[in-house]
Design a protein around this motif. Structure first.
Motif, short mmCIF file in Angstrom:
data_model
loop_
_atom_site.label_atom_id
_atom_site.label_comp_id
_atom_site.label_asym_id
_atom_site.label_seq_id
_atom_site.Cartn_x
_atom_site.Cartn_y
_atom_site.Cartn_z
N GLU A 1 0.81 -1.21 0.00
CA GLU A 1 0.00 0.00 0.00
C GLU A 1 0.84 1.27 0.00
N SER A 2 2.15 1.12 0.24
CA SER A 2 3.03 2.29 0.21
C SER A 2 3.49 2.62 -1.21
N SER A 3 3.19 1.75 -2.18
CA SER A 3 3.60 1.97 -3.56
C SER A 3 2.46 2.60 -4.35
N GLY A 4 2.69 3.82 -4.83
CA GLY A 4 1.66 4.49 -5.63
C GLY A 4 1.36 3.75 -6.92
N ILE A 5 2.40 3.20 -7.55
CA ILE A 5 2.18 2.48 -8.81
C ILE A 5 1.34 1.23 -8.56
N TRP A 6 1.66 0.49 -7.50
CA TRP A 6 0.88 -0.72 -7.21
C TRP A 6 -0.59 -0.38 -6.95
N LYS A 7 -0.82 0.70 -6.20
CA LYS A 7 -2.21 1.08 -5.92
C LYS A 7 -2.94 1.45 -7.21
N LYS A 8 -2.22 2.08 -8.14
CA LYS A 8 -2.82 2.43 -9.42
C LYS A 8 -3.15 1.16 -10.22
N GLY B 1 -0.21 9.14 -34.35
CA GLY B 1 -1.29 8.95 -35.30
C GLY B 1 -2.46 8.14 -34.80
N LYS B 2 -2.44 7.71 -33.55
CA LYS B 2 -3.52 6.93 -32.99
C LYS B 2 -4.33 7.75 -31.98
N PRO B 3 -5.66 7.55 -31.94
CA PRO B 3 -6.49 8.33 -31.02
C PRO B 3 -6.16 8.05 -29.56
N CYS B 4 -6.33 9.08 -28.76
CA CYS B 4 -6.01 8.99 -27.33
C CYS B 4 -7.26 9.20 -26.47
N ILE B 5 -7.29 8.51 -25.38
CA ILE B 5 -8.24 8.80 -24.30
C ILE B 5 -7.43 9.41 -23.16
N THR B 6 -7.88 10.58 -22.70
CA THR B 6 -7.21 11.22 -21.58
C THR B 6 -7.77 10.67 -20.28
N LEU B 7 -6.90 10.04 -19.50
CA LEU B 7 -7.28 9.53 -18.19
C LEU B 7 -6.78 10.46 -17.11
N VAL B 8 -7.25 10.24 -15.91
CA VAL B 8 -6.70 10.89 -14.72
C VAL B 8 -6.37 9.78 -13.74
N ASN B 9 -5.48 10.06 -12.82
CA ASN B 9 -5.18 9.08 -11.79
C ASN B 9 -6.30 9.08 -10.76
N GLY B 10 -6.85 7.92 -10.56
CA GLY B 10 -7.98 7.78 -9.64
C GLY B 10 -7.56 7.25 -8.29
N VAL B 11 -8.56 6.76 -7.55
CA VAL B 11 -8.30 6.30 -6.18
C VAL B 11 -9.33 5.25 -5.82
N ASP B 12 -8.93 4.31 -4.97
CA ASP B 12 -9.84 3.30 -4.44
C ASP B 12 -10.24 3.75 -3.04
N LEU B 13 -11.44 4.27 -2.89
CA LEU B 13 -11.86 4.84 -1.61
C LEU B 13 -11.90 3.82 -0.49
N GLU B 14 -12.07 2.56 -0.83
CA GLU B 14 -12.09 1.52 0.20
C GLU B 14 -10.73 1.36 0.87
N GLU B 15 -9.68 1.78 0.17
CA GLU B 15 -8.32 1.63 0.68
C GLU B 15 -7.80 2.91 1.33
N VAL B 16 -8.56 3.99 1.25
CA VAL B 16 -8.07 5.29 1.72
C VAL B 16 -9.05 5.88 2.74
N PRO B 17 -8.70 5.88 4.02
CA PRO B 17 -9.61 6.40 5.03
C PRO B 17 -9.67 7.92 5.05
N LEU B 18 -10.81 8.45 5.47
CA LEU B 18 -10.97 9.89 5.64
C LEU B 18 -10.15 10.35 6.84
N LYS B 19 -9.46 11.48 6.68
CA LYS B 19 -8.65 11.99 7.79
C LYS B 19 -9.53 12.47 8.94
N LYS B 20 -8.97 12.39 10.13
CA LYS B 20 -9.67 12.90 11.31
C LYS B 20 -9.44 14.41 11.41
#
Length: 369
Positions: free
Chosen positions: A14-21, A154-173
């Motif tokens: 869970e400390s790896s941003g790439i793995w979480k992505k 020459g190939k079409p692109c879809i623009t993505l954004v980096n998302g998040v899995d809310l189940e893995e990320v708790p709300l801060k206190k």
């Protein structure tokens, strides 16, 4: 069966941003399409992974050997679709694309950073990539990226954004107010994070007579960490800068709980880019933290009240503006739950990956989400 193919190693943690992505994207595919495994190449070993579980592994000293192993696994598991994290092109990467096209395997290529020439030092890798990437468009019909390009090669692109899995990320206190303004930056301390700008801004603020107790916590390690430590010492900021090292789990959650504002990258321009959508920004938002960063982020456009975008240059960060930003949040009653709600509506991986899911289902390209 779908394969998510990666060519680089990363920590399965869970400390790896790439793995979480990767996990967020594979879960979106599994939820909306079919069972999905991911591959990686680490320490001369090829791994086929299902979450944290190793399904298979085999020695792969070279990319040629990795290609052979990938083909064996693709055939063994009856793979019909692949999503490939672009590794820079060479002969063996093109061979993989050619193999897939000849067998009717539907594939999408993700280019995490484009243009990327500035990331390659001159040498064999740069020369090979410049030659072989011209062939990519013969075998790929769709590319995803994180900047606004209608086409790449020459190939079409879809623009993505980096998302998040809310189940893995708790709300801060909610932090008890004590007169301090606590800033927190979680990163691998690369040159493009440019936290030297924040340190220089703090130095100027206190030299000009600033009285607010600003605390800047740097969480993580990496190539530029020692430079930040030297700057903090030379600027006499020992009472205002805390180097926390790498944190994960409860330690990281506690650090977020103790922060008021998160700090994202302040130097994307040093890579030659003006736009970005880093994973960390989505995580900050999911935690419920307002944030400061120095680039155009397509996820946070149109006067988002919990975001402060600073100039994309090497000037020191204005601490006065950060204080004003903090006071504005309080005056407008912007709380953590409101910020997390934005992530819930806009930044989950299910939402982010929908255009790719639709392409895999219909073979039609949807450039709008």
């Amino acid at each position: 069966m779908i394969f998510y193919i990666a060519y680089t190693g990363f920590e399965v943690s869970e400390s790896s941003g790439i793995w979480k992505k990767v996990m967020g994207q594979t879960r979106a595919f599994e939820k909306n399409l079919d069972q999905t495994y991911y591959t990686l190449l680490n320490c001369q070993m090829a791994y086929l992974m299902d979450g944290r579980r190793t399904v298979e592994k085999a020695a792969a000293v070279t990319r040629q050997e990795y290609l052979k192993i990938l083909i064996q696994w693709i055939e063994k598991y009856g793979v019909k679709k692949t999503y490939i994290r672009y590794p820079f092109a060479d002969k063996w990467f093109i061979e993989l694309l050619r193999y897939q096209k000849e067998r009717g395997i539907q594939t999408v290529l993700e280019i995490a950073s484009y243009p990327y020439d500035g990331e390659l030092s001159y040498g064999r890798l740069k020369v090979e990539d410049a030659y072989y990437r011209k062939m990519v468009s013969e075998y790929v019909e769709l590319i995803t990226t994180y900047t606004h390009h209608e086409t790449i090669w020459g190939k079409p692109c879809i623009t993505l954004v980096n998302g998040v899995d809310l189940e893995e990320v708790p709300l801060k206190k909610q932090r008890r107010q004590d007169g301090r303004l606590v800033l927190a930056a979680v990163s691998c301390m690369q040159f493009w994070h440019a936290f030297d700008r924040m340190l220089e801004g703090m130095h100027q603020y206190y030299r000009a007579g600033g009285t607010k107790d600003i605390v800047f916590k740097l969480i993580g390690d990496g190539p530029d960490l020692n430079n930040y430590k030297k700057l903090a010492e030379s600027f006499n900021l020992a009472d205002h800068v805390v180097f926390c090292g790498r944190l994960k789990g409860e330690g990281l959650t506690r650090a977020y709980d103790e922060a008021d504002i998160a700090v994202g990258s302040l130097g994307i321009h040093r890579m030659g880019n003006s736009e970005s959508a880093p994973i960390k920004g989505a995580e900050y938002c999911a935690r419920g933290l307002p944030m400061v960063f120095g680039y155009t982020d397509t996820r946070f456009q149109g006067g988002i009240p919990f975001v402060l975008q600073v100039p994309a240059d090497d000037t020191p960060i204005s601490i006065d503006k950060i204080i004003q930003f903090s006071e504005g949040l309080e005056a407008d009653h912007i709380d953590s739950m409101q910020i997390r709600d934005f992530a819930q509506k806009n930044l989950t991986w299910d939402a982010v990956m929908q255009p790719v899911v639709k392409y895999f289902k219909t073979n039609e390209i949807y450039t709008e989400k």
